[in-house]
Motif scaffolding. Structure first.
Motif, short mmCIF file in Angstrom:
data_model
loop_
_atom_site.label_atom_id
_atom_site.label_comp_id
_atom_site.label_asym_id
_atom_site.label_seq_id
_atom_site.Cartn_x
_atom_site.Cartn_y
_atom_site.Cartn_z
N ILE A 134 0.85 -1.18 0.00
CA ILE A 134 0.00 0.00 0.00
C ILE A 134 0.88 1.23 0.00
O ILE A 134 1.85 1.31 0.75
N MET A 135 0.54 2.20 -0.85
CA MET A 135 1.36 3.39 -0.98
C MET A 135 0.50 4.63 -1.06
O MET A 135 -0.63 4.59 -1.54
N ALA A 136 1.04 5.76 -0.62
CA ALA A 136 0.38 7.05 -0.75
C ALA A 136 0.74 7.64 -2.11
O ALA A 136 1.86 7.47 -2.59
N ILE A 137 -0.21 8.32 -2.71
CA ILE A 137 0.02 8.92 -4.02
C ILE A 137 -0.04 10.44 -3.92
O ILE A 137 -0.47 10.99 -2.93
N ASP A 138 0.36 11.10 -4.99
CA ASP A 138 0.24 12.55 -5.12
C ASP A 138 -1.18 12.84 -5.62
O ASP A 138 -1.47 12.73 -6.80
N CYS A 139 -2.08 13.16 -4.70
CA CYS A 139 -3.51 13.33 -5.03
C CYS A 139 -3.73 14.43 -6.06
O CYS A 139 -4.57 14.28 -6.95
N ASN A 140 -3.00 15.51 -5.94
CA ASN A 140 -3.14 16.61 -6.89
C ASN A 140 -2.74 16.19 -8.29
O ASN A 140 -3.38 16.55 -9.28
N LYS A 141 -1.68 15.40 -8.39
CA LYS A 141 -1.21 14.92 -9.68
C LYS A 141 -2.23 13.97 -10.30
O LYS A 141 -2.49 14.01 -11.51
N LEU A 142 -2.84 13.13 -9.47
CA LEU A 142 -3.86 12.20 -9.96
C LEU A 142 -5.02 12.97 -10.58
O LEU A 142 -5.44 12.68 -11.71
N LYS A 143 -5.52 13.96 -9.88
CA LYS A 143 -6.64 14.75 -10.40
C LYS A 143 -6.24 15.51 -11.66
O LYS A 143 -6.97 15.54 -12.65
N GLU A 144 -5.06 16.12 -11.63
CA GLU A 144 -4.56 16.88 -12.77
C GLU A 144 -4.48 16.01 -14.03
O GLU A 144 -4.94 16.41 -15.10
N LYS A 145 -3.92 14.83 -13.88
CA LYS A 145 -3.75 13.94 -15.03
C LYS A 145 -5.09 13.39 -15.53
O LYS A 145 -5.29 13.20 -16.72
N ARG A 146 -6.03 13.14 -14.61
CA ARG A 146 -7.35 12.68 -15.02
C ARG A 146 -8.05 13.75 -15.84
O ARG A 146 -8.62 13.46 -16.91
N ILE A 147 -7.96 14.99 -15.39
CA ILE A 147 -8.59 16.10 -16.11
C ILE A 147 -7.92 16.30 -17.47
O ILE A 147 -8.60 16.51 -18.48
N ALA A 202 -6.68 14.06 -19.25
CA ALA A 202 -7.14 12.95 -20.10
C ALA A 202 -8.62 13.09 -20.46
O ALA A 202 -9.19 12.23 -21.13
N LYS A 203 -9.25 14.20 -19.98
CA LYS A 203 -10.65 14.48 -20.26
C LYS A 203 -11.58 13.38 -19.75
O LYS A 203 -12.53 12.98 -20.41
N LEU A 204 -11.26 12.90 -18.55
CA LEU A 204 -12.07 11.86 -17.91
C LEU A 204 -12.74 12.43 -16.66
O LEU A 204 -12.13 13.22 -15.93
N THR A 205 -13.97 12.02 -16.42
CA THR A 205 -14.64 12.33 -15.17
C THR A 205 -14.19 11.31 -14.13
O THR A 205 -13.59 10.28 -14.48
N GLN A 206 -14.50 11.56 -12.88
CA GLN A 206 -14.22 10.55 -11.86
C GLN A 206 -14.96 9.26 -12.18
O GLN A 206 -14.41 8.18 -12.03
N GLN A 207 -16.21 9.37 -12.63
CA GLN A 207 -16.99 8.18 -12.97
C GLN A 207 -16.37 7.43 -14.13
O GLN A 207 -16.26 6.21 -14.10
N GLY A 208 -15.91 8.16 -15.14
CA GLY A 208 -15.26 7.53 -16.29
C GLY A 208 -13.99 6.80 -15.88
O GLY A 208 -13.72 5.69 -16.34
N MET A 209 -13.21 7.44 -15.04
CA MET A 209 -11.98 6.82 -14.55
C MET A 209 -12.30 5.57 -13.73
O MET A 209 -11.68 4.52 -13.92
N ALA A 210 -13.29 5.68 -12.85
CA ALA A 210 -13.69 4.53 -12.03
C ALA A 210 -14.15 3.37 -12.92
O ALA A 210 -13.80 2.22 -12.66
N ASN A 211 -14.91 3.68 -13.96
CA ASN A 211 -15.37 2.63 -14.87
C ASN A 211 -14.19 1.92 -15.52
O ASN A 211 -14.19 0.68 -15.62
N LEU A 212 -13.20 2.67 -15.98
CA LEU A 212 -12.02 2.07 -16.61
C LEU A 212 -11.23 1.20 -15.63
O LEU A 212 -10.60 0.23 -16.04
N LEU A 213 -11.27 1.56 -14.35
CA LEU A 213 -10.53 0.82 -13.33
C LEU A 213 -11.34 -0.31 -12.71
O LEU A 213 -10.80 -1.12 -11.97
N GLY A 214 -12.64 -0.34 -12.99
CA GLY A 214 -13.49 -1.39 -12.43
C GLY A 214 -13.80 -1.20 -10.95
O GLY A 214 -13.94 -2.17 -10.21
N ILE A 215 -13.90 0.07 -10.52
CA ILE A 215 -14.20 0.37 -9.12
C ILE A 215 -15.35 1.37 -9.06
O ILE A 215 -15.71 1.97 -10.08
N ALA A 216 -15.90 1.57 -7.88
CA ALA A 216 -16.96 2.55 -7.69
C ALA A 216 -16.40 3.97 -7.78
O ALA A 216 -15.23 4.21 -7.43
N GLN A 217 -17.24 4.91 -8.21
CA GLN A 217 -16.82 6.31 -8.30
C GLN A 217 -16.37 6.83 -6.95
O GLN A 217 -15.38 7.55 -6.85
#
Length: 79
Positions: free
Chosen positions: A8-21, A23-38
């Motif tokens: 288990i590791m901690a991530i750079d939360c700001n970087k995660l959000k920045e890169k998702r945006i 990639a033009k993905l919503t949180q729901q879209g990202m969750a769908n691609l990862l197979g997890i809940a939003q």
């Protein structure tokens, strides 16, 4: 150090959000691609939970970034 999928590791939360945006993905879209809940995905962006290395690798694959970037590990040359 060799990482296992159960580590288990901690991530750079700001970087995660920045890169998702970028990639033009919503949180729901990202969750769908990862197979997890939003809500599970949102908790990563909010820093409410750390993630297993296997999820880090999935996210890096979807966003086409390195695990170092997601973990906030930068070389001195980039500082």
């Amino acid at each position: 150090m060799q990482l296992k999928g159960s580590d288990i590791m901690a991530i750079d939360c700001n970087k995660l959000k920045e890169k998702r945006i970028e990639a033009k993905l919503t949180q729901q879209g990202m969750a769908n691609l990862l197979g997890i809940a939003q809500r599970s995905y949102a908790s990563y962006e909010l820093g409410e939970r750390d993630m297993h290395t296997d999820m880090i690798l999935k996210i890096c694959s979807v966003l086409n970034i390195s695990s170092d970037e997601l973990l906030g590990i930068y070389s001195q040359a980039n500082s």
